[in-house]
Design an enzyme around this catalytic site. Structure first.
Site, PDB file in Angstrom:
ATOM      1  CG  PHE B 125      40.693  37.833  42.852  1.00 41.49           C
ATOM      2  CD1 PHE B 125      40.877  39.153  43.229  1.00 41.49           C
ATOM      3  CD2 PHE B 125      40.736  36.860  43.825  1.00 41.49           C
ATOM      4  CE1 PHE B 125      41.083  39.493  44.553  1.00 41.49           C
ATOM      5  CE2 PHE B 125      40.941  37.197  45.151  1.00 41.49           C
ATOM      6  CZ  PHE B 125      41.111  38.508  45.519  1.00 41.49           C
ATOM      7  CG  ASP B 194      35.799  33.439  39.738  1.00 40.04           C
ATOM      8  OD1 ASP B 194      34.736  33.962  40.135  1.00 40.04           O
ATOM      9  OD2 ASP B 194      36.873  33.538  40.355  1.00 40.04           O
ATOM     10  CE1 TYR B 219      33.703  38.908  48.600  1.00 33.80           C
ATOM     11  CE2 TYR B 219      33.270  36.724  49.491  1.00 33.80           C
ATOM     12  CZ  TYR B 219      34.111  37.599  48.843  1.00 33.80           C
ATOM     13  OH  TYR B 219      35.340  37.180  48.437  1.00 33.80           O
ATOM     14  CE  LYS B 220      34.230  39.880  44.664  1.00 32.57           C
ATOM     15  NZ  LYS B 220      35.079  40.985  45.141  1.00 32.57           N
ATOM     16  NE  ARG B 368      38.390  46.949  41.859  1.00 34.16           N
ATOM     17  CZ  ARG B 368      38.138  45.755  42.389  1.00 34.16           C
ATOM     18  NH1 ARG B 368      38.110  44.661  41.619  1.00 34.16           N
ATOM     19  NH2 ARG B 368      37.897  45.624  43.677  1.00 34.16           N
TER      20      ARG B 368
END
Lengths: 409, 409
Positions: B125, B194, B219-220, B368
């Protein structure tokens, strides 16, 4: 008490800002003189947060395309008029500490011949100094303190950047932003203004004062809620200066291209870092919507009249109790009254809190009382001063002086 | 479709995690396969936010002494078991971008003889690379990319710190954390993991893998809400290393003494910066309370079974439509399925969204689909795959292929 209640009520009747009080949720039985630490809750904030919770539940990821993602710029533009800034000059992001770091890196990165010194202010709120120290230590600069009360002029040699507060958080002293900015620029240095205790407390005129860089918070006079995000201002002509060191994807020129290499956005959005809280931004936005209706000159007039009323109510009393009023004169202060009693100050504030009058206390001996014109009436101020008088005259503060100390800004 | 619905319903009946679905607020008519971007809303989050709004209204500044101020440490301790970390090793603060910067400065500040190179991952990312670049540019280090798919071993010479994701956000590929950590340490370098796409997606074992430093978001898969704060992990034996560069007052050894000079806290709290949002932390805390009840091995088992079910349902179909399944094998992936169709991928995802099946699309051609075991049933997955099949077989994706592209992670 020397001040007549009828006269006080007359002030409330004539107050053009009196209409705002009903737009706040205020607890019963509380006289809140600590809006300089955490502002009261706008009624609209509650609905706005509830709507954002609905949006998270129902829209899920799509919410980011429905106002969440561009909130930092949108709220910056809502805030700009309150600060005397223009469209595209303010962004709401992160916290003051981080925003000072970004600006220090951004400014020094543009200086062809850095002089090596970052100057921050002794007696200022400490985080400004802490982050100036962290920045300097990490980047190989020298950090110096401007001693409290010392003339700035004598401390500008070799300085790249100065960090100063417009209003001192302890004394409430207000700096002449235009004059100080000119002085710093005349030395070939730059200045970052910290507006934590001036934004929403008085009319700030960043553009008019020639200010190029500023930061501030939104949870004090601006009523954004506990830990609401901070803001950052860069004057338009100084927005093409390249990188800031905290280079995250939200500050990229094309965040959704997912390019491997960083390229800063060409505008104020380069000061964004990563993903921000949709809930928190909406609460702040509800407050900023209200601020669009506020006449800032009327705000200033009422602020000074309230702080003066508080002092008038107590003027005959303080000296005999060994309390010193260090509040600056009207034109030279923000929106607070500062009283010092190194022996009993803590106990007095505790006794006031027990009566529902919320001020705050800072070592050594400092009692701070903030005046927020949107949700305080003159009668509130008169009553708060009456409680102060009774706390002294009854001696009830002696009961509370052994309370454990501890407070949060 | 090759998979029998009765068999799918049998899987749901046997699912030990099925009880969690009713603890989420899920919109009607939506099959949400994008919890890897933004997790769904726990019912308890709504009440928690409402309580915090009451607290702001009624307690005002006192709220900071009633659970707000120490939320970063308290939530860190709630999160630790989900990450295989111990008490006092995790703190919830700021965002991933900022937390990587802090750790880079903290780690390099401790190295007597810096080698000068920060290595981050191509194809990771992008914010991880962006901030590694900002840090390196600003601190006089060299930043290099590890080319996607290249062996790490060949790129460790001269490296001080590596930043790698445990799970790749595009492909879902899972790294062997223990082996890679050993490899990096054997070269005398450090690694920052990460965990954005692994925390809450599978059992992470930071301590067991010998990991010293990590960051991630909440938040995922962790359902903290849009823009919920990130976390930062430092293994206990590495917590006495001095300053991190973003030295703010909440990370001070004695934040309420208001000392002029910065002194870092002796523990994980040194990684705090400034004031955080009470509302946002409470929403996350409500979710983390729920996570205390989750069996992480059962989570992993269900995650892999769901992603495998989705693939099984489509296995007979993909090749004939020119779609490539790049999902790694079960032991080598996170909790997502990744399909590539450079011609029609975007249109297919749009057509699915029109049917209420929310996945996401990344250029070039990547579809995805994230599988969140707490609020998806096997039947949900089976139905989502059925919609996928119908979108292909009816050709309705051709209707949507000219839609404007734009999405948010």
């Amino acid at each position: 008490m020397r001040v007549n209640l009828d006269r006080v009520r007359e002030l409330d009747l004539q107050d053009p800002l009196a209409i705002f009080k009903e737009r706040f949720a205020l607890p019963e039985g509380v006289l809140y003189l600590d809006g300089n630490s955490l502002g009261a809750q706008p009624l609209a904030a509650r609905d706005a947060v509830a709507e954002t919770l609905d949006q998270w539940r129902d829209e899920l990821i799509k919410g980011w395309n429905q106002g969440w993602f561009d909130a930092p710029e949108r709220l910056g533009n809502r805030l700009a008029p309150v600060l005397g800034a223009g469209e595209g000059e303010v962004i709401v992001t992160d916290n003051i500490t981080l925003n000072i770091f970004k600006l220090l890196g951004y400014i020094i990165g543009q200086r062809d011949e850095g002089r090596g010194v970052v100057l921050s202010e002794g007696g200022n709120f400490p985080t400004d100094g802490y982050i100036a120290q962290g920045f300097s230590r990490f980047g190989g600069h020298e950090h110096r303190f401007l001693p409290e009360g010392a003339p700035l002029e004598a401390h500008l040699d070799g300085v790249d950047v100065v960090v100063l507060s417009q209003v001192n958080y302890r004394t409430g002293a207000l700096r002449d932003m235009a004059a100080v900015t000119r002085q710093v620029h005349a030395h070939g240095a730059e200045i970052i203004w910290d507006l934590a205790h001036s934004a929403g407390a008085l009319p700030v005129d960043l553009n008019g004062c020639g200010a190029r860089y500023a930061v501030g918070c939104t949870y004090k006079y601006l009523n954004g809620g506990p830990g609401a995000p901070a803001f950052l201002y860069v004057q338009r002509d100084h927005q093409d200066g390249g990188w800031q060191p905290l280079s995250g994807w939200h500050g990229h020129a094309a965040p959704f291209d997912f390019e491997a290499n960083y390229a800063p956005a060409g505008d104020i959005t380069r000061f964004r870092t990563g993903t921000h809280s949709a809930l928190t931004y909406r609460a702040l936005e509800a407050s900023l919507d209200m601020w669009q209706d506020v006449d800032l000159q009327a705000l200033r007039t009422k602020s000074l009249a309230m702080s003066e009323l508080f002092r008038d109510c107590l003027a005959d009393l303080l000296e005999s109790y060994g309390i010193t009023d260090i509040t600056p004169a009207a034109g030279e202060r923000g929106s607070q009254v500062s009283l010092v009693d190194t022996e009993n100050g803590f106990a007095i504030v505790q006794a006031l809190i027990a009566r529902g009058v919320i001020g705050d206390y800072r070592e050594p001996g400092l009692m701070r009382f903030g005046f927020t014109p949107l949700y305080l009436s003159f009668e509130d101020v008169w009553q708060a001063a009456g409680h102060f008088r009774e706390v002294l005259e009854t001696g009830e503060y002696r009961e509370s002086r052994f309370n454990v100390r501890g407070a949060v800004t």
